[in-house]
Design a protein around this motif. Sequence first.
Motif, PDB file in Angstrom:
ATOM      1  N   SER A 198      -7.104  -1.420  -5.488  1.00 34.64           N
ATOM      2  CA  SER A 198      -7.727  -0.116  -5.300  1.00 34.64           C
ATOM      3  C   SER A 198      -6.797   0.970  -5.826  1.00 34.64           C
ATOM      4  O   SER A 198      -5.580   0.916  -5.639  1.00 34.64           O
ATOM      5  N   LEU A 199      -7.404   1.953  -6.487  1.00 35.40           N
ATOM      6  CA  LEU A 199      -6.655   3.071  -7.054  1.00 35.40           C
ATOM      7  C   LEU A 199      -7.446   4.345  -6.791  1.00 35.40           C
ATOM      8  O   LEU A 199      -8.568   4.499  -7.274  1.00 35.40           O
ATOM      9  N   ASP A 200      -6.864   5.249  -6.016  1.00 36.41           N
ATOM     10  CA  ASP A 200      -7.527   6.492  -5.644  1.00 36.41           C
ATOM     11  C   ASP A 200      -6.781   7.658  -6.288  1.00 36.41           C
ATOM     12  O   ASP A 200      -5.653   7.965  -5.916  1.00 36.41           O
ATOM     13  N   LEU A 201      -7.430   8.296  -7.254  1.00 32.94           N
ATOM     14  CA  LEU A 201      -6.845   9.435  -7.953  1.00 32.94           C
ATOM     15  C   LEU A 201      -7.671  10.690  -7.732  1.00 32.94           C
ATOM     16  O   LEU A 201      -7.628  11.622  -8.530  1.00 32.94           O
ATOM     17  N   ASP A 233     -11.688  -1.285  -6.787  1.00 34.21           N
ATOM     18  CA  ASP A 233     -12.057  -0.094  -6.029  1.00 34.21           C
ATOM     19  C   ASP A 233     -11.368   1.100  -6.680  1.00 34.21           C
ATOM     20  O   ASP A 233     -10.193   1.366  -6.447  1.00 34.21           O
ATOM     21  N   LEU A 234     -12.109   1.830  -7.507  1.00 38.27           N
ATOM     22  CA  LEU A 234     -11.553   2.922  -8.306  1.00 38.27           C
ATOM     23  C   LEU A 234     -12.204   4.243  -7.898  1.00 38.27           C
ATOM     24  O   LEU A 234     -13.435   4.353  -7.887  1.00 38.27           O
ATOM     25  N   SER A 275       0.839  -1.197   0.000  1.00 36.19           N
ATOM     26  CA  SER A 275       0.000   0.000   0.000  1.00 36.19           C
ATOM     27  C   SER A 275       0.877   1.252   0.000  1.00 36.19           C
ATOM     28  O   SER A 275       1.768   1.390   0.836  1.00 36.19           O
ATOM     29  N   LEU A 276       0.612   2.147  -0.952  1.00 37.36           N
ATOM     30  CA  LEU A 276       1.376   3.391  -1.060  1.00 37.36           C
ATOM     31  C   LEU A 276       0.407   4.563  -1.206  1.00 37.36           C
ATOM     32  O   LEU A 276      -0.493   4.549  -2.043  1.00 37.36           O
ATOM     33  N   LYS A 286      -2.729   5.312  -3.715  1.00 34.48           N
ATOM     34  CA  LYS A 286      -3.444   6.583  -3.648  1.00 34.48           C
ATOM     35  C   LYS A 286      -2.466   7.695  -3.970  1.00 34.48           C
ATOM     36  O   LYS A 286      -1.421   7.822  -3.335  1.00 34.48           O
ATOM     37  N   LEU A 287      -2.812   8.503  -4.957  1.00 30.31           N
ATOM     38  CA  LEU A 287      -1.985   9.627  -5.353  1.00 30.31           C
ATOM     39  C   LEU A 287      -2.819  10.897  -5.296  1.00 30.31           C
ATOM     40  O   LEU A 287      -3.981  10.908  -5.722  1.00 30.31           O
ATOM     41  N   SER A 288      -2.229  11.963  -4.779  1.00 33.84           N
ATOM     42  CA  SER A 288      -2.950  13.231  -4.689  1.00 33.84           C
ATOM     43  C   SER A 288      -1.975  14.386  -4.895  1.00 33.84           C
ATOM     44  O   SER A 288      -0.826  14.320  -4.471  1.00 33.84           O
ATOM     45  N   GLY A 289      -2.445  15.430  -5.599  1.00 28.28           N
ATOM     46  CA  GLY A 289      -1.584  16.572  -5.872  1.00 28.28           C
ATOM     47  C   GLY A 289      -0.553  16.281  -6.930  1.00 28.28           C
ATOM     48  O   GLY A 289       0.509  16.907  -6.962  1.00 28.28           O
ATOM     49  N   ILE A 290      -0.848  15.333  -7.798  1.00 31.45           N
ATOM     50  CA  ILE A 290       0.113  14.881  -8.807  1.00 31.45           C
ATOM     51  C   ILE A 290      -0.537  14.942 -10.184  1.00 31.45           C
ATOM     52  O   ILE A 290      -1.685  14.545 -10.362  1.00 31.45           O
ATOM     53  N   TRP A 291       0.207  15.433 -11.171  1.00 30.54           N
ATOM     54  CA  TRP A 291      -0.266  15.429 -12.550  1.00 30.54           C
ATOM     55  C   TRP A 291      -0.107  14.023 -13.110  1.00 30.54           C
ATOM     56  O   TRP A 291       0.936  13.400 -12.972  1.00 30.54           O
ATOM     57  N   LEU A 292      -1.131  13.539 -13.769  1.00 31.29           N
ATOM     58  CA  LEU A 292      -1.088  12.170 -14.288  1.00 31.29           C
ATOM     59  C   LEU A 292      -1.664  12.148 -15.701  1.00 31.29           C
ATOM     60  O   LEU A 292      -2.801  12.566 -15.920  1.00 31.29           O
TER      61      LEU A 292
END
Length: 271
Positions: free
Chosen positions: A230-233, A255-256, A174-175, A207-213
Amino acid sequence: MKRSCVEKAKVESTRNPNWLQLPIDLIRNILQRLDTVEIVTSARNVCPLWWHICKDPLMWRTIHISNINVIPLDYHCLHKIYGHAIDLSRGHVEDISLELFGTDDILKYTAPSPRASHLRRLRIKYLVEFSDKRLSEFVKEFPLLEELTITFKNNTISRDSLEVIGRCCPRLKSLNLWRLIYPCVEYKYNDVAFAIAKTMSGLRHLKLSGIWLKSVELLAILDDCPLLESLDLLGCLCASLSPSLKRRCCEQIEDLRPRKYFLQHDCDADE
């Protein structure tokens, strides 16, 4: 009359239990639910029994320091309390969670083996002073790490550091990377996604936040992290995602988030 007194005594005993007669394991379980600052500064001073229990290294498998805004202590005191808790654990700590005072000094004190050689879960929210180099050196000491959460403000985590994390922590499942402030211009955060895809194939939760993707970064993650559940964007800026890529996310990830974004009408259409 005597019977009435006996019954009254039983009622009083029930209302005012003797906490010292509780099983040791139960007392330990109760104390472990407190914040580390509360244990060190208050709970262990209640009585000799609690003091003795709090000297047990197994009491310190979890070290949590949070809500420090309501704690009348400065950063120096908090660092001392944290260091004391690490020392008391004698290498048994498995779960560390810190809020609002993560610094290079904290990382430096924790890393030397065997202080936290059994660490499996690390959450550092709102890193205030840290260097990318120190983070790289830090994670090398924790090959058993399974869950990592890092929330930071203006600092950046480089691709090199993430690759070190991936190589040195093969059990990572988990990251959570959360950057609180978006960059004003498009930052080189695509390197973050590529580093994750390259070295963290065993991830289950991301889970990534505040990142350009962009599409190419997201595609790399989907291709190289086949176990991802699970992938949280939700906090990311996802630009130019093709309908077919959105559809693949819907099909591959159980879980998207935010799922509504990926279920727009163009998700049913071909490129």
